[in-house]
Design a protein around this motif. Structure first.
Motif, PDB file in Angstrom:
ATOM      1  N   SER A  73     -14.091  -3.094  -4.054  1.00  0.00           N
ATOM      2  CA  SER A  73     -12.770  -3.062  -4.679  1.00  0.00           C
ATOM      3  C   SER A  73     -12.902  -2.673  -6.136  1.00  0.00           C
ATOM      4  CB  SER A  73     -12.076  -4.425  -4.556  1.00  0.00           C
ATOM      5  OG  SER A  73     -12.774  -5.413  -5.292  1.00  0.00           O
ATOM      6  N   SER A  74     -11.790  -2.195  -6.710  1.00  0.00           N
ATOM      7  CA  SER A  74     -11.770  -1.798  -8.113  1.00  0.00           C
ATOM      8  C   SER A  74     -10.335  -1.859  -8.614  1.00  0.00           C
ATOM      9  CB  SER A  74     -12.312  -0.370  -8.282  1.00  0.00           C
ATOM     10  OG  SER A  74     -12.271   0.033  -9.634  1.00  0.00           O
ATOM     11  N   SER A  75     -10.143  -2.363  -9.834  1.00  0.00           N
ATOM     12  CA  SER A  75      -8.804  -2.466 -10.416  1.00  0.00           C
ATOM     13  C   SER A  75      -8.560  -1.350 -11.410  1.00  0.00           C
ATOM     14  CB  SER A  75      -8.616  -3.824 -11.096  1.00  0.00           C
ATOM     15  OG  SER A  75      -8.661  -4.872 -10.144  1.00  0.00           O
ATOM     16  N   ARG A  76      -7.396  -0.739 -11.321  1.00  0.00           N
ATOM     17  CA  ARG A  76      -6.990   0.345 -12.206  1.00  0.00           C
ATOM     18  C   ARG A  76      -5.512   0.172 -12.567  1.00  0.00           C
ATOM     19  NH1 ARG A  76     -10.641   4.789 -10.752  1.00  0.00           N
ATOM     20  NH2 ARG A  76     -12.525   3.753 -10.007  1.00  0.00           N
ATOM     21  N   VAL A  77      -5.017   1.025 -13.467  1.00  0.00           N
ATOM     22  CA  VAL A  77      -3.585   1.072 -13.780  1.00  0.00           C
ATOM     23  C   VAL A  77      -3.043   2.386 -13.242  1.00  0.00           C
ATOM     24  CG1 VAL A  77      -1.838   1.116 -15.589  1.00  0.00           C
ATOM     25  CG2 VAL A  77      -3.814  -0.395 -15.807  1.00  0.00           C
ATOM     26  N   LEU A  78      -2.018   2.301 -12.403  1.00  0.00           N
ATOM     27  CA  LEU A  78      -1.409   3.474 -11.791  1.00  0.00           C
ATOM     28  C   LEU A  78       0.075   3.491 -12.099  1.00  0.00           C
ATOM     29  CD1 LEU A  78      -1.516   5.934  -9.853  1.00  0.00           C
ATOM     30  CD2 LEU A  78      -1.135   4.322  -7.977  1.00  0.00           C
ATOM     31  N   ALA A  79       0.507   4.518 -12.842  1.00  0.00           N
ATOM     32  CA  ALA A  79       1.923   4.667 -13.197  1.00  0.00           C
ATOM     33  C   ALA A  79       2.484   3.377 -13.783  1.00  0.00           C
ATOM     34  CB  ALA A  79       2.737   5.116 -11.983  1.00  0.00           C
ATOM     35  N   GLY A  80       1.689   2.728 -14.644  1.00  0.00           N
ATOM     36  CA  GLY A  80       2.126   1.514 -15.309  1.00  0.00           C
ATOM     37  C   GLY A  80       1.973   0.250 -14.496  1.00  0.00           C
ATOM     38  N   GLU A  81       1.472   0.359 -13.269  1.00  0.00           N
ATOM     39  CA  GLU A  81       1.299  -0.797 -12.396  1.00  0.00           C
ATOM     40  C   GLU A  81      -0.187  -1.152 -12.303  1.00  0.00           C
ATOM     41  OE1 GLU A  81       3.798  -2.373 -10.901  1.00  0.00           O
ATOM     42  OE2 GLU A  81       5.433  -0.960 -11.270  1.00  0.00           O
ATOM     43  N   GLN A  82      -0.527  -2.437 -12.438  1.00  0.00           N
ATOM     44  CA  GLN A  82      -1.906  -2.890 -12.234  1.00  0.00           C
ATOM     45  C   GLN A  82      -2.191  -2.910 -10.740  1.00  0.00           C
ATOM     46  OE1 GLN A  82      -4.041  -3.593 -14.767  1.00  0.00           O
ATOM     47  NE2 GLN A  82      -5.740  -3.932 -13.344  1.00  0.00           N
ATOM     48  N   VAL A  83      -3.213  -2.182 -10.327  1.00  0.00           N
ATOM     49  CA  VAL A  83      -3.505  -2.023  -8.907  1.00  0.00           C
ATOM     50  C   VAL A  83      -4.970  -2.346  -8.641  1.00  0.00           C
ATOM     51  CG1 VAL A  83      -3.463  -0.445  -6.941  1.00  0.00           C
ATOM     52  CG2 VAL A  83      -1.802  -0.164  -8.797  1.00  0.00           C
ATOM     53  N   THR A  84      -5.233  -3.083  -7.575  1.00  0.00           N
ATOM     54  CA  THR A  84      -6.598  -3.282  -7.096  1.00  0.00           C
ATOM     55  C   THR A  84      -6.763  -2.505  -5.808  1.00  0.00           C
ATOM     56  OG1 THR A  84      -6.775  -5.480  -8.085  1.00  0.00           O
ATOM     57  CG2 THR A  84      -8.352  -4.927  -6.357  1.00  0.00           C
ATOM     58  N   TYR A  85      -7.642  -1.515  -5.844  1.00  0.00           N
ATOM     59  CA  TYR A  85      -7.951  -0.701  -4.671  1.00  0.00           C
ATOM     60  C   TYR A  85      -9.054  -1.376  -3.870  1.00  0.00           C
ATOM     61  CZ  TYR A  85      -5.477   3.004  -7.224  1.00  0.00           C
ATOM     62  OH  TYR A  85      -4.548   3.733  -7.907  1.00  0.00           O
ATOM     63  N   LYS A  86      -8.939  -1.325  -2.548  1.00  0.00           N
ATOM     64  CA  LYS A  86      -9.921  -1.997  -1.682  1.00  0.00           C
ATOM     65  C   LYS A  86     -10.341  -1.096  -0.534  1.00  0.00           C
ATOM     66  CE  LYS A  86      -8.007  -6.569  -2.732  1.00  0.00           C
ATOM     67  NZ  LYS A  86      -7.510  -7.853  -2.187  1.00  0.00           N
ATOM     68  N   VAL A  87     -11.617  -1.182  -0.177  1.00  0.00           N
ATOM     69  CA  VAL A  87     -12.149  -0.486   0.983  1.00  0.00           C
ATOM     70  C   VAL A  87     -12.551  -1.530   2.023  1.00  0.00           C
ATOM     71  CG1 VAL A  87     -13.891   1.097   1.858  1.00  0.00           C
ATOM     72  CG2 VAL A  87     -13.055   1.356  -0.486  1.00  0.00           C
ATOM     73  N   PHE A  88     -12.063  -1.352   3.249  1.00  0.00           N
ATOM     74  CA  PHE A  88     -12.372  -2.279   4.334  1.00  0.00           C
ATOM     75  C   PHE A  88     -13.101  -1.554   5.466  1.00  0.00           C
ATOM     76  CE2 PHE A  88      -8.599  -4.023   2.306  1.00  0.00           C
ATOM     77  CZ  PHE A  88      -8.881  -5.373   2.207  1.00  0.00           C
ATOM     78  N   GLU A  89     -13.990  -2.274   6.124  1.00  0.00           N
ATOM     79  CA  GLU A  89     -14.548  -1.810   7.378  1.00  0.00           C
ATOM     80  C   GLU A  89     -13.773  -2.488   8.502  1.00  0.00           C
ATOM     81  OE1 GLU A  89     -18.735  -0.979   9.696  1.00  0.00           O
ATOM     82  OE2 GLU A  89     -18.763  -2.040   7.776  1.00  0.00           O
ATOM     83  N   ILE A  90     -13.453  -1.712   9.530  1.00  0.00           N
ATOM     84  CA  ILE A  90     -12.717  -2.217  10.685  1.00  0.00           C
ATOM     85  C   ILE A  90     -13.723  -2.575  11.768  1.00  0.00           C
ATOM     86  CG2 ILE A  90     -10.979  -1.653  12.443  1.00  0.00           C
ATOM     87  CD1 ILE A  90      -9.996   0.542  10.412  1.00  0.00           C
ATOM     88  N   VAL A  91     -13.684  -3.807  12.220  1.00  0.00           N
ATOM     89  CA  VAL A  91     -14.623  -4.265  13.254  1.00  0.00           C
ATOM     90  C   VAL A  91     -13.834  -4.919  14.384  1.00  0.00           C
ATOM     91  CG1 VAL A  91     -16.556  -4.554  11.667  1.00  0.00           C
ATOM     92  CG2 VAL A  91     -14.983  -6.445  12.024  1.00  0.00           C
ATOM     93  N   ARG A  92     -14.335  -4.750  15.589  1.00  0.00           N
ATOM     94  CA  ARG A  92     -13.684  -5.394  16.741  1.00  0.00           C
ATOM     95  C   ARG A  92     -13.834  -6.910  16.645  1.00  0.00           C
ATOM     96  NH1 ARG A  92     -12.352  -1.850  20.913  1.00  0.00           N
ATOM     97  NH2 ARG A  92     -13.554   0.103  21.024  1.00  0.00           N
ATOM     98  N   ARG A  93     -12.817  -7.612  17.078  1.00  0.00           N
ATOM     99  CA  ARG A  93     -12.883  -9.076  17.103  1.00  0.00           C
ATOM    100  C   ARG A  93     -13.704  -9.540  18.324  1.00  0.00           C
ATOM    101  NH1 ARG A  93      -9.823 -12.092  13.869  1.00  0.00           N
ATOM    102  NH2 ARG A  93      -8.300 -11.029  12.546  1.00  0.00           N
TER     103      ARG A  93
END
Length: 235
Positions: free
Chosen positions: A215-235
């Motif tokens: 994950s990483s936090s940035r400012v986008l168009a004046g909004e504080q945003v945390t971007y996240k990368v997920f791995e999808i795994v079967r339950r």
């Protein structure tokens, strides 16, 4: 909608704001933009990612299958798919639902000299791909704003922002495990501007779980945003 209307309406308002601030400016000729130290082509109407947006972060954060195959859903101008081919992937497929994105990505495949190992095609998630095709890694930098189910797209750029009812994301979560080669990985992004509780519930309904990779936090168009990368795994 099942979610509280005030929360949904506020998120939707931010999505409309991003369309207004980051969307195309009505140019009638192809143009270029710079990102990650490279120059890129973009056809008018296609989303051109700016510095500080998710594309810049995700493209350098996700794990690529070196020497393997990589599929990107919703490729936009093709930045991540091209980067994958330039950084060790032997076979890259880039898809998008809009004609302007497919045209832009194709221009960037040519611009960066990777036509021998990357190709672009139009597809609505997996619907228009070979049903038997499987990959080492599948990735989608998905649209995080849940629009109303009766939302009508009026410009291609909006597909990069909105997913009515999270229907496209639901299909991706349900179908992506069957698109992987043995040992393959399914990846998806999300950020704090969207409704992650809805998405987590959707994943559970589809029989998968989301495991946070980065994950990483940035400012986008004046909004504080945390971007996240997920791995999808079967339950």
């Amino acid at each position: 909608m099942n979610q509280p209307s005030a929360t949904f309406d506020e998120r939707y308002r931010v999505g409309r704001k991003l369309v207004d601030e980051l969307g195309p400016e009505g140019n009638t000729q192809p143009s270029t933009f710079e990102l990650l130290g490279l120059e890129w082509d973009v056809v008018p109407g296609c989303y051109a990612p700016h510095p500080g947006t998710g594309t810049e972060y995700y493209t350098t954060a996700i794990p690529y299958p070196l020497g393997g195959s990589f599929l990107e859903i919703g490729c936009g101008a093709g930045v991540t798919a091209v980067w994958a081919a330039l950084h060790g992937c032997a076979h890259v497929t880039a898809t998008d639902i809009t004609d302007t994105a497919v045209a832009s990505a194709a221009l960037n495949v040519e611009r960066h000299g990777i036509a021998d190992r990357a190709h672009v095609r139009k597809s609505d998630v997996f619907a228009d791909l070979d049903p038997d095709a499987k990959y080492d890694t599948v990735f989608w930098n998905c649209s995080v704003f849940e629009a109303p189910r009766d939302f009508e797209f009026t410009q291609d750029f909006e597909w990069a922002i909105f997913d009515p009812g999270y229907a496209a994301l639901g299909r991706y979560l349900a179908e992506v495990p069957d698109r992987l080669l043995p040992g393959g990985r399914a990846l998806v992004t999300f950020n704090t501007l969207g409704d992650f509780s809805r998405v987590a519930g959707l994943a559970e309904d589809k029989g998968v779980a989301l495991s946070l990779l980065d994950s990483s936090s940035r400012v986008l168009a004046g909004e504080q945003v945390t971007y996240k990368v997920f791995e999808i795994v079967r339950r």
